[in-house]
Write a protein that holds these residues in place. Structure first.
Motif, PDB file in Angstrom:
ATOM      1  N   ALA A 287      86.074  57.788  56.607  1.00  0.00           N
ATOM      2  CA  ALA A 287      85.676  58.371  57.891  1.00  0.00           C
ATOM      3  C   ALA A 287      85.431  59.874  57.754  1.00  0.00           C
ATOM      4  O   ALA A 287      84.418  60.398  58.245  1.00  0.00           O
ATOM      5  CB  ALA A 287      86.749  58.099  58.948  1.00  0.00           C
TER       6      ALA A 287
ATOM      7  N   LYS B 219      75.199  49.147  61.407  1.00  0.00           N
ATOM      8  CA  LYS B 219      76.207  49.815  60.573  1.00  0.00           C
ATOM      9  C   LYS B 219      77.161  50.646  61.422  1.00  0.00           C
ATOM     10  O   LYS B 219      78.361  50.718  61.137  1.00  0.00           O
ATOM     11  CB  LYS B 219      75.528  50.723  59.540  1.00  0.00           C
ATOM     12  N   MET B 220      76.637  51.275  62.450  1.00  0.00           N
ATOM     13  CA  MET B 220      77.481  52.102  63.305  1.00  0.00           C
ATOM     14  C   MET B 220      78.495  51.259  64.071  1.00  0.00           C
ATOM     15  O   MET B 220      79.645  51.661  64.256  1.00  0.00           O
ATOM     16  CB  MET B 220      76.615  52.913  64.270  1.00  0.00           C
TER      17      MET B 220
ATOM     18  N   MET C 100      79.630  65.142  55.917  1.00  0.00           N
ATOM     19  CA  MET C 100      78.481  65.164  55.003  1.00  0.00           C
ATOM     20  C   MET C 100      77.491  66.252  55.410  1.00  0.00           C
ATOM     21  O   MET C 100      77.097  66.335  56.579  1.00  0.00           O
ATOM     22  CB  MET C 100      77.789  63.805  54.988  1.00  0.00           C
TER      23      MET C 100
ATOM     24  N   GLY D 125      74.783  66.543  58.515  1.00  0.00           N
ATOM     25  CA  GLY D 125      75.217  65.877  59.743  1.00  0.00           C
ATOM     26  C   GLY D 125      75.212  66.855  60.902  1.00  0.00           C
ATOM     27  O   GLY D 125      75.524  68.045  60.731  1.00  0.00           O
TER      28      GLY D 125
ATOM     29  N   ARG E 131      77.362  56.784  52.431  1.00  0.00           N
ATOM     30  CA  ARG E 131      76.968  57.476  53.664  1.00  0.00           C
ATOM     31  C   ARG E 131      76.303  56.549  54.680  1.00  0.00           C
ATOM     32  O   ARG E 131      75.444  55.742  54.342  1.00  0.00           O
ATOM     33  CB  ARG E 131      76.013  58.617  53.343  1.00  0.00           C
ATOM     34  N   ILE E 132      76.749  56.700  55.928  1.00  0.00           N
ATOM     35  CA  ILE E 132      76.093  56.061  57.072  1.00  0.00           C
ATOM     36  C   ILE E 132      75.389  57.187  57.816  1.00  0.00           C
ATOM     37  O   ILE E 132      76.034  58.014  58.467  1.00  0.00           O
ATOM     38  CB  ILE E 132      77.111  55.349  57.988  1.00  0.00           C
ATOM     39  N   GLN E 133      74.096  57.260  57.695  1.00  0.00           N
ATOM     40  CA  GLN E 133      73.334  58.401  58.190  1.00  0.00           C
ATOM     41  C   GLN E 133      73.614  58.693  59.665  1.00  0.00           C
ATOM     42  O   GLN E 133      73.811  59.846  60.060  1.00  0.00           O
ATOM     43  CB  GLN E 133      71.841  58.133  57.984  1.00  0.00           C
TER      44      GLN E 133
ATOM     45  N   ALA F  22      76.191  58.211  61.394  1.00  0.00           N
ATOM     46  CA  ALA F  22      77.543  58.693  61.689  1.00  0.00           C
ATOM     47  C   ALA F  22      77.581  60.211  61.815  1.00  0.00           C
ATOM     48  O   ALA F  22      78.507  60.764  62.413  1.00  0.00           O
ATOM     49  CB  ALA F  22      78.516  58.231  60.615  1.00  0.00           C
ATOM     50  N   GLY F  23      76.572  60.876  61.265  1.00  0.00           N
ATOM     51  CA  GLY F  23      76.503  62.329  61.390  1.00  0.00           C
ATOM     52  C   GLY F  23      76.292  62.800  62.811  1.00  0.00           C
ATOM     53  O   GLY F  23      76.470  63.981  63.114  1.00  0.00           O
TER      54      GLY F  23
ATOM     55  N   PHE G 288      81.136  50.376  61.612  1.00  0.00           N
ATOM     56  CA  PHE G 288      81.951  51.557  61.316  1.00  0.00           C
ATOM     57  C   PHE G 288      82.956  51.836  62.427  1.00  0.00           C
ATOM     58  O   PHE G 288      84.164  51.971  62.179  1.00  0.00           O
ATOM     59  CB  PHE G 288      81.011  52.754  61.122  1.00  0.00           C
TER      60      PHE G 288
ATOM     61  N   GLN H 153      82.161  60.668  56.190  1.00  0.00           N
ATOM     62  CA  GLN H 153      81.022  60.550  57.120  1.00  0.00           C
ATOM     63  C   GLN H 153      80.908  61.781  58.021  1.00  0.00           C
ATOM     64  O   GLN H 153      79.805  62.274  58.281  1.00  0.00           O
ATOM     65  CB  GLN H 153      81.175  59.293  57.995  1.00  0.00           C
TER      66      GLN H 153
END
Length: 258
Positions: A197, A81-82, A203, A206, A162-164, A166-167, A85, A200
């Motif tokens: 963006a 996912k990263m 959030m 993060g 949310r992409i965890q 990305a925090g 992204f 992310q």
């Protein structure tokens, strides 16, 4: 391969290093790594190309070297996912308008011509950025949130988007403001991507959310976010994601977000 890409990702955080990497031929090897079948290098290659693409000259080098199809492939099919992204963010940097001065008057190289010219690669990039953002948008939840604007409904949208990991990304003030400026871009796809963006990066929970909130507060970005959330012609994702970013900023008041 992963170590090489990781080293370039780390070095490219500095704008001076980023420009030097682009000037000294570092773009082509990163594109090769981005095309690798080994998924463990996708994230580092995408991260390095995202950093490089912040500079308009580097963005044009990426286009010339055939980087758009490589980033599109990462954005659409990587198992990370990263990687998806950061590939989408690199494409957004490349086509938000800042690269145009480098493209004007430049000969169309073979890599660009094969994709239908500069307009062809732009359309390709925009399509896949849009598909990427849509993949993190649950239509039913969007519709409910758009009708009620209730905190619970917005939270459902945020949790799905949310992409965890990305925090863990830390952006500079210039990078954060690039996305804030993108909220006013003429492209609905880029407006939605920019809001996605910023969601992310802010959030709660993060690692660098407070840092990013502080940058947004200091820049007075709330006004632009409110306008994006209220814009009648904005895509639904851009409106809802901007509203969620505003809610995220409430977790880090201006006097506390330092």
């Amino acid at each position: 391969q992963e170590r090489a890409a990781g080293a370039l990702w780390g070095l490219s955080v500095s704008e001076a290093n980023s420009i030097a990497i682009g000037r000294e031929g570092g773009v082509a090897p990163l594109i090769t790594l981005a095309c690798s079948e080994a998924e463990d290098v996708h994230e580092t290659a995408a991260g390095a190309l995202w950093n490089l693409a912040f500079n308009p000259g580097n963005a044009w080098h990426i286009v010339e070297e055939g980087g758009v199809p490589a980033l599109v492939n990462l954005c659409s099919s990587s198992g990370s996912k990263m990687a998806r992204f950061m590939a989408a963010l690199a494409l957004a940097y490349m086509f938000d308008g800042r690269m145009n001065s480098y493209a004007v008057g430049s000969a169309v190289c073979e890599n660009v011509a094969k994709c239908g010219g500069l307009e062809g690669v732009r359309r390709l990039a925009m399509h896949h950025i849009d598909v990427f953002v849509q993949a993190f948008s649950k239509q039913q939840a969007l519709s409910v949130a758009a009708t009620s604007w209730a905190p619970t409904a917005l939270m459902i949208v945020a949790d799905f988007a949310r992409i965890q990991e990305a925090g863990h990304l830390r952006c500079s003030g210039a990078e954060v403001m690039r996305f804030v400026t993108m909220l006013r871009n003429g492209s609905p796809v880029l407006r939605a991507c920019a809001a996605f963006a910023l969601l992310q990066f802010t959030m709660p929970g993060g690692r660098h959310a407070m840092h990013h909130a502080s940058l947004l507060h200091k820049a007075g970005a709330g006004r632009i976010l409110r306008a994006a959330a209220a814009a009648a012609t904005a895509p639904l994702q851009a409106k809802l994601f901007s509203r969620i970013v505003l809610r995220n900023l409430e977790h880090y008041p201006a006097d506390a977000a330092v």
